[in-house]
Write a protein that holds these residues in place. Sequence first.
Motif, short mmCIF file in Angstrom:
data_model
loop_
_atom_site.label_atom_id
_atom_site.label_comp_id
_atom_site.label_asym_id
_atom_site.label_seq_id
_atom_site.Cartn_x
_atom_site.Cartn_y
_atom_site.Cartn_z
N SER A 1 -3.12 6.96 3.73
CA SER A 1 -3.55 7.12 2.57
C SER A 1 -3.96 8.98 2.57
N LEU B 1 0.90 4.20 -2.70
CA LEU B 1 0.47 5.69 -2.34
C LEU B 1 1.73 6.59 -2.67
N HIS C 1 0.85 -1.31 0.13
CA HIS C 1 -0.20 -0.12 0.08
C HIS C 1 1.03 1.43 -0.09
#
Length: 340
Positions: free
Chosen positions: A326, A35, A31
Amino acid sequence: MLRLSVLDQSVALSGQSQAASIRETLALAQHAEALGYHRFWVSEHHSHPSIVGSAPEVLMAAIAATTDTIRIGSAGVMLPHYSALKVAEQFRVLDALAPGRIDMGVGRAPGSDMRTARLLNPDPRQSAENFPVQVRELQTWVSGIDFPAGHPGHGVEASPSGPTTPDLWMLGSSDYGAQLAAHYGLPYAFAWFITEGQGAAEALALYRRLYQPSLAHPTPEAVLCVWALAADTEQEAWVHFSGRERWKIDRNQGGLGPLLSPQEVAQRPYTRSEQVQSDQLRANALVGSGAQVANKLRQLAAEHAVNELVVITWAHSPEARIASYSLLAQEFALNPVNPS
């Protein structure tokens, strides 16, 4: 531009196996790359009820196999437990798997209690005192430079060789690491999350003032490793922070264990003295909405003249942890990476 990176410690969670925490670290690395984070570092602890990442070099290999662009590193390998040659070989292998993406962060702390440290190395006190020599030997072996005649390592190579080499970092939370990093011309990561910022300004000033340029790093390069958590709303962020808060208060009283969920924390009301500790923790915590945390991080970076922050986030919910990273990626306009 302020760069953001990640340090994940594979935190044990109540109601979940420790093995699952390792797998969640691997998923988080993927992730983080998507990102647009710059680095992903993993830590080393031993026989720790709360932090179960015990072999960063193994976890780094798994991350290297499942990512393409993000830098991967240790924060860090506790060098006094090991042979400098063996660590150099491990990281040369990692560099062969992910050429030009490997950070080799090393530290002097045991990463455990002293009983465990003695089991890892029967004479940790002597090794800790020998840490500067170990760092120099590690720097030499990982760079592919031969030792001078008469040195026991003369003619001994750390394989495999290749066109790139791991980037050696010094980790620390005191003046000692800052001075050693400066002496060897190494980049330096200050563990703000360990000291709550105490000693950071002094260590960074010492590092920059004493810095001796090296071929790989002609100018000083410093980062701060900070703990932060963001959510859609400030109220939600404080809810997710409650597990970390409860953990720190329990740790101050000699108790260690898995990170509790907000629901479990709510079932244990604070005593008066614990509430005082809670108020102090919240006054200094980098917690809030994405915009609030981003502003705090920018102020911190500007105050200490660093252009990179390495962010650690504990939350019982893996989704909350991913959501925090995020939100910060959005606030700092990181460049997302499309999966290959």
